[in-house]
Design an enzyme around this catalytic site. Structure first.
Site: not given
Length: 389
Positions: A94, A175, A47, A43, A56
């Site tokens: 992702d 998921y 963010r 990552r 974003r």
């Protein structure tokens, strides 16, 4: 920032890529001696970076994944910020693009994370998946990832290798059934113990899609690959051996049959009990560790298992990756330097790719990551110099 990105300025030529200037990561992943430990972070694009958050503001998460120019821009952002400090780039995408390709809707909800409006609930729901439908093509469904890889490979101009990745079958299955994150994974585990045949069918189907997808990623420009079994630690050793390991092994076998030279990493978070199995029962070149594992103990266990599995033969090189606790980056600079240096010493002078024990967090200060990267450079180089003397 986002409005200044020309979405049409892309290069999808897979016939010729720029020459690689920094091959430290690839050499280490193949078990070769290196002058220092290569370093990158899971990552590392995301963010915690203000430049990513600016993108974003104008773009929904999966739009960034699906627009090659945007995915390239986000992938390159940490390389620009930490010029000369990162030894690999990982494509911005992702793990849940595979469930999307198989026919499930996935939304990224602010403050919540991934959400499946209509998850799988019973084995009958397997009929809703499209991976076995006439005309289904992994390459067609996920072509946007391939385009992002190709475009990014050109944009990197050989700075560092480009990594591709997938989520592992058990993690994706969880998921797909839970519909998002879960503290207990009770719905997914119900399949394991009440619908075992259906669970294995789903795991096998996801594994086949993942393997085809990874092969396509290499064809598109990925130079190394990682498989994320993020929820491995939610399984007991017995259940990991049945519901995770065979499918991790299958993916590596499928990819290595086509691209034997491409390094592959497996990250089974929380499955410290399975180090020996991952090192001897699969074809992964690198085993990534989370922060709950002592690297010295992991190294000894892996080496002993590999030696026992290959009596009389030359030892198979298994590289270890990791494993600083990401929350240490929330500390002060002195603590980060101390703990990072200790991590490097724990892994020793070879067979190590430096990384965190999990991914970067939204609350991380980008400058704290710089301290980590700089310390890996200095500490690991010093270790190698000491051995040389």
């Amino acid at each position: 920032m986002a409005s200044s990105i020309d979405l049409s300025a892309v290069n999808f030529d897979t016939t010729t890529f720029p020459a690689l200037k920094n091959d430290l990561y690839l050499r280490a992943a193949r078990g070769e001696e290196t002058e220092r430990a290569p370093v990158w972070c899971m990552r590392q694009a995301g963010r915690y970076l203000p430049e990513f958050r600016a993108i974003r503001v104008e773009n929904e998460f999966f739009r960034v994944c699906r627009a090659p120019a945007l995915a390239t821009e986000v992938t390159l952002q940490p390389l620009r910020r930490y010029a000369g400090l990162l030894d690999a780039a990982i494509i911005f995408s992702d793990i849940l693009v595979i469930p999307q390709a198989m026919g499930l809707e996935v939304q990224m909800v602010a403050g919540k994370g991934p959400h499946f409006p209509d998850p799988l609930r019973t084995p009958d729901d397997l009929q809703r998946l499209v991976d076995q439908s006439p005309g289904f093509s992994v390459d067609t469904e996920l072509d946007y990832v391939y385009k992002a890889l190709t475009n990014t490979r050109h944009a990197l101009d050989g700075q560092v290798p480009l990594l591709g990745f997938v989520g592992a079958p058990w993690t994706l299955m969880a998921y797909m059934i839970e519909g998002g994150g879960s503290k207990t994974l009770a719905l997914a585990k119900t399949w394991l113990f009440a619908h075992r045949a259906a669970a294995h069918e789903l795991l096998g189907r996801v594994a086949e899609v993942a393997a085809q997808f990874l092969v396509g990623q290499v064809r598109a420009g990925a130079q190394a690959l990682q498989v994320f079994e993020s929820w491995a630690g939610e399984l007991s050793p017995q259940d990991f051996a049945e519901f995770s390991l065979p499918y991790l092994a299958l993916i590596a076998e499928r990819v290595k049959a086509v691209y034997p030279e491409v390094p592959m990493t497996v990250f089974a978070k929380g499955a410290h009990y399975a180090l020996e199995l991952l090192a001897t029962e699969t074809l992964y070149d690198v085993v990534s560790l989370d922060w709950t594992v002592d690297p010295r103990i992991a190294r000894a266990r892996v080496d002993a298992a590999v030696a026992a599995a290959r009596p009389g033969a030359g030892p198979r090189s298994v590289v270890l990756q990791g494993n600083l606790d990401p929350t240490i980056l929330l500390g002060d600079e002195e603590t980060i330097r101390e703990r990072t240096a200790e991590m490097c010493r724990s892994f020793g002078h070879s067979g190590h790719i430096a990384n965190l024990g999990h991914g970067m967090m939204p609350s991380h200060d980008p400058e704290r990551l710089r301290v980590f990267l700089e310390t890996v450079h200095s500490s690991s180089a010093e270790l190698r110099c000491q051995v040389a003397k």
